[in-house]
Write an enzyme that holds these catalytic residues in place. Sequence first.
Site, PDB file in Angstrom:
ATOM      1  N   HIS A 361       0.820  -1.206   0.000  1.00  0.00           N
ATOM      2  CA  HIS A 361       0.000   0.000   0.000  1.00  0.00           C
ATOM      3  C   HIS A 361       0.855   1.257   0.000  1.00  0.00           C
ATOM      4  O   HIS A 361       0.571   2.227  -0.716  1.00  0.00           O
ATOM      5  CB  HIS A 361      -0.925  -0.015   1.224  1.00  0.00           C
ATOM      6  CG  HIS A 361      -1.799   1.180   1.326  1.00  0.00           C
ATOM      7  ND1 HIS A 361      -2.088   1.798   2.515  1.00  0.00           N
ATOM      8  CD2 HIS A 361      -2.435   1.918   0.373  1.00  0.00           C
ATOM      9  CE1 HIS A 361      -2.870   2.840   2.285  1.00  0.00           C
ATOM     10  NE2 HIS A 361      -3.093   2.933   1.007  1.00  0.00           N
ATOM     11  N   GLU A 602      -1.494 -12.972 -17.148  1.00  0.00           N
ATOM     12  CA  GLU A 602      -0.404 -12.838 -16.179  1.00  0.00           C
ATOM     13  C   GLU A 602       0.451 -14.094 -16.050  1.00  0.00           C
ATOM     14  O   GLU A 602       1.524 -14.038 -15.453  1.00  0.00           O
ATOM     15  CB  GLU A 602      -0.974 -12.505 -14.796  1.00  0.00           C
ATOM     16  CG  GLU A 602      -1.782 -11.225 -14.734  1.00  0.00           C
ATOM     17  CD  GLU A 602      -2.398 -11.036 -13.367  1.00  0.00           C
ATOM     18  OE1 GLU A 602      -1.767 -10.381 -12.529  1.00  0.00           O
ATOM     19  OE2 GLU A 602      -3.511 -11.545 -13.145  1.00  0.00           O
ATOM     20  N   ASP A 626       3.559  -9.491 -13.191  1.00  0.00           N
ATOM     21  CA  ASP A 626       3.481 -10.916 -12.874  1.00  0.00           C
ATOM     22  C   ASP A 626       3.913 -11.771 -14.058  1.00  0.00           C
ATOM     23  O   ASP A 626       4.597 -12.788 -13.877  1.00  0.00           O
ATOM     24  CB  ASP A 626       2.057 -11.293 -12.453  1.00  0.00           C
ATOM     25  CG  ASP A 626       1.844 -11.121 -10.953  1.00  0.00           C
ATOM     26  OD1 ASP A 626       2.807 -11.360 -10.191  1.00  0.00           O
ATOM     27  OD2 ASP A 626       0.737 -10.751 -10.541  1.00  0.00           O
ATOM     28  N   CYS A 673      -1.188  -3.182 -18.525  1.00  0.00           N
ATOM     29  CA  CYS A 673      -1.334  -2.311 -17.362  1.00  0.00           C
ATOM     30  C   CYS A 673      -0.234  -2.501 -16.319  1.00  0.00           C
ATOM     31  O   CYS A 673      -0.351  -2.025 -15.195  1.00  0.00           O
ATOM     32  CB  CYS A 673      -2.703  -2.505 -16.707  1.00  0.00           C
ATOM     33  SG  CYS A 673      -3.012  -4.191 -16.149  1.00  0.00           S
TER      34      CYS A 673
END
Length: 757
Positions: A361, A602, A626, A673
Amino acid sequence: MLTSLRSIVQEVNSARDLPAVLSIIVQRVKKTMATEVCSIYLRNRHDKYVLMATEGLNPEAVGHVILSRGHGLVGLVASREEPVNLDQAETHPKYEYFPETGEERYSAFLGVPIIHHRKVMGVLVVQQIKGRTFDEGEEAFLVTMSAQLAGVIAHAEATGALVDIHSDRLPTEAKFSGIAGAPGVAIGRAVVTSPPADLRAVPYRKCEDPAFEVTFFLESLTRVRENVRKLGDELGNRVNKEERQLFDAYVGMLDDASMGGEVMERIREGVSAQYAWSEVILEHITNFQSMSDPYLRERASDVQDLGCRVLAELQQSNQEERVFPENTILIGEELTASMLAEVPEGRLAGIVSVRGSSNSHVAILARSIGIPTVMGAVDLPFTKLDGREMIVDGYHGSVFSDPSRNLMHHYQDIVDEDLQVVRMLESLKDEVCETTDGHKLELWVNTGLVADAMLSLERGAEGVGLYRTEIPFMLRDRFPSEEEQRQVYREQLEAFFPHPVTMRTLDIGGDKALPYFPIEEENPFLGWRGIRVTLDHPEIFLVQVRAMLKASEGLNNLRILLPMISAIPELEIAQMLIVRAYEELMEEGYLIDMPPIGVMIEVPSAVYQAKELAARSDFLSVGSNDLTQYILAVDRNNTRVADLYRSLHPAVLRALKDVVDASHSEGKPVSICGELAGDPTAALLLMAMGFDVLSMSATNLLKVKSVIRSISLTDARELMTTVLALPDTESVYATMEAAFKEAGLSRMLKPAIPVER
C-alpha cells in the site's frame, strides 16, 4: 561442526559491534578447526585488504598488514573470488612474507572470500604449521562462516562501524539494494520511525547527558517493577501458582543488577536508554534461545515480554516532538500510510521500507503522490541510520548512506534533470497521443486511491486501465460491506466519466495480504491468489460485483477485469457469477448495462491460450509485472535475484507480441497495465506490437506521450522487428538506448546507475 556453527552464529548475532564479531569468529573458528591461526582481512576504502583480527599471528600486526587485490595469498583469494587451499603455502608464487605477523612457521593455508552481493568484502584465513591440505568438510565450514560474516560486515560498513585504517574518518557510500517502489531520486536526511515497543526497531540515537539518561532509565525501571508487582497481586487469586511465579521472575529480572548494569554502562558510552535497553534485552533473548535446556530456552519469550514492557515505558516517558528536516527520508521496517501522514506537508522527500514490495500500500501511495521509494531493503541496518545523509534511487531500487560528494553531485544532476523534464512536459497534457505519421494510441492510468483520480485527469488520462479494488479492502480491519464498496467505486466512476474505468476484481495473495484474511503459504506466488481466492469464496466475489454494477448505474463506464486467470473454466465460472449478479440487480429494479468483461494475462498458460480467452471475453489486458516474473521464474520482490528480473527480456517481449496477435485475430482489443507500460523505452515497442491501450502510473503518462509523439509508427515497427530478433536483454537495452539517442529522446531514458569506484 554443525553444532559449533550454530553456536558461533548465535554468538555473532548477540555481539555488540564489529570488533566483537571479528574476535568471536577468529577465536571460535581456530578452536573448532583445531588450527594454529585464524585471521580476517577486510577491504578498506582504497580497495586493499587489511588484517583486522587474528588469533595466532602477532596481534600487533593488526591494522598494519595491507595487501592489494591479487597480491599475496590473501589478494589471490580476493581476486579469484574462490577458496585457495594449499599444503605448502610458502612455495606458491603469490606467497608474500610479512615479518611482523610471524607467519613464516605456517605451511598449510586455507583462505575463503567474504562476499556480499557479488562484492568481495574481505578474506577469512586459517593456517597450520604442519603442511597438509584442508579437507572438503573444513573448507565447507569456512565458506559457511564467511557467508555469515558477509552480512555483518556490510552492515558495519553502512553504519560507520568499519573505521578506515588510514584515517579517523568513517567510510562513505554504503549501498543497499531493494525493490524500486516509486520512480525518482530523493536526497535528504534519514528519519527512522518504528512502531511502539518493538525491540528490533529502536533507532540508534546518542544522548548528550548520560547521567540524566541513567537516572531516567532507573526511574522507568522502578515504575515497571511496581506495575508488574501490582499486576501480580491483582491476578493472585485468579491464576495458579506457576503463573504467579512468572510475575515474581519478572520482578527478579528487573532487580537484577547485572542486566541494569549492562544498560547503564552502554548509556554512559553515549547512547539513548531505549537503544541501550533494546541491545541488552536482544542479547539476553539470543542467549536463552541458544540454550540446550528446553525450559530455559522457553524463557526467551518471557525476557522478550519484559523487554517490551520496559521499552514501552521508556518510550512513553520520553515522548518528544519529532523533528522532520526539510528533505525527510522516512525509513522503517514496515511503513504504513499513517506513518507517512506524520511528516509535515512538503517535507517528505523519499521513502525506504525494509519490508514490503512494489505492490504494498505504501508503494502504491508513493507512486500516486510522486515520492521516490525503495521497498524490501532487507539488508538495511535501519535502526542505525537516524539523522544520516541518504540518497534514495527509486529508479533502480538503491539506497545510499553517507554518500560521497561525487555521488551527491551525480544524483543532484538527476534530480535537476527530472524537474526540467516535468516542466517541459506540462504543455503536452492536453495534446493527443499521436505518432508523427498519424497513429493514435490511448494512454490510461492505474489507480487505487481517490488521490490518484485528480492527478490522472490533470495529466490527460483517457481512462483507467486498472483500478486496484483491493486498496479499499487493505484500508479496513474487515471486509467492506456492499454499500461501502459501492460508494468507493462510484467515486472512481464519476471522477473519470465518461472515460472507461477498468475495475479488477479482488486480487489478494502473493505479496498482497489482508490483515483480517491472512493467507499463509510456503510459495504464495504460485498459491491461492487472485481469481482462485474469489472463486473459492463466491460470497466475496458476488458482493463485490454487485457493488460495481450498482455503482455504474447511470454512468455505464465500468469494465470488469478478472485477475490470475490460468484456465478457461475459471473464466467461464466467473462470467456465470457476474451474469447472476447482473440479473439479480435487474430484477431488483436497477437500470444497468452489462459491462465488458476482460481477462488479465499474467501467467504463461494464459499466453498460450490467449486466442481462446479472447474469443470468450470482451478484451484482454496484460499484467506485465506478474507475467515477467512467471516467464523468467524470478520473484520480483526478492532483492537477491532482482538483477534477473528484466522486463525487456526477449522471451517476455515475444510473449507480449503473441498475446497481441492472438487477441486481434479474434477482433478483441488488448491493453497492458503493468509497470512496463509506463517505461518510455518499452512503450515504444508496445505501441509497435499493436497494443490498443497503455495503462500506467499517472506520473509516467506525459513522458510516454512525449516519446510516442516524437516518432513514426513505421520507424517504431522497424525497431521492434530488430529487437524481437535479439538474443539477450543487454542487446535489447543497448539497441533501444541507441535508438532513443538518435531520435533526441535521451532525457526520457532511466538515469544511469553510477559507476562504483
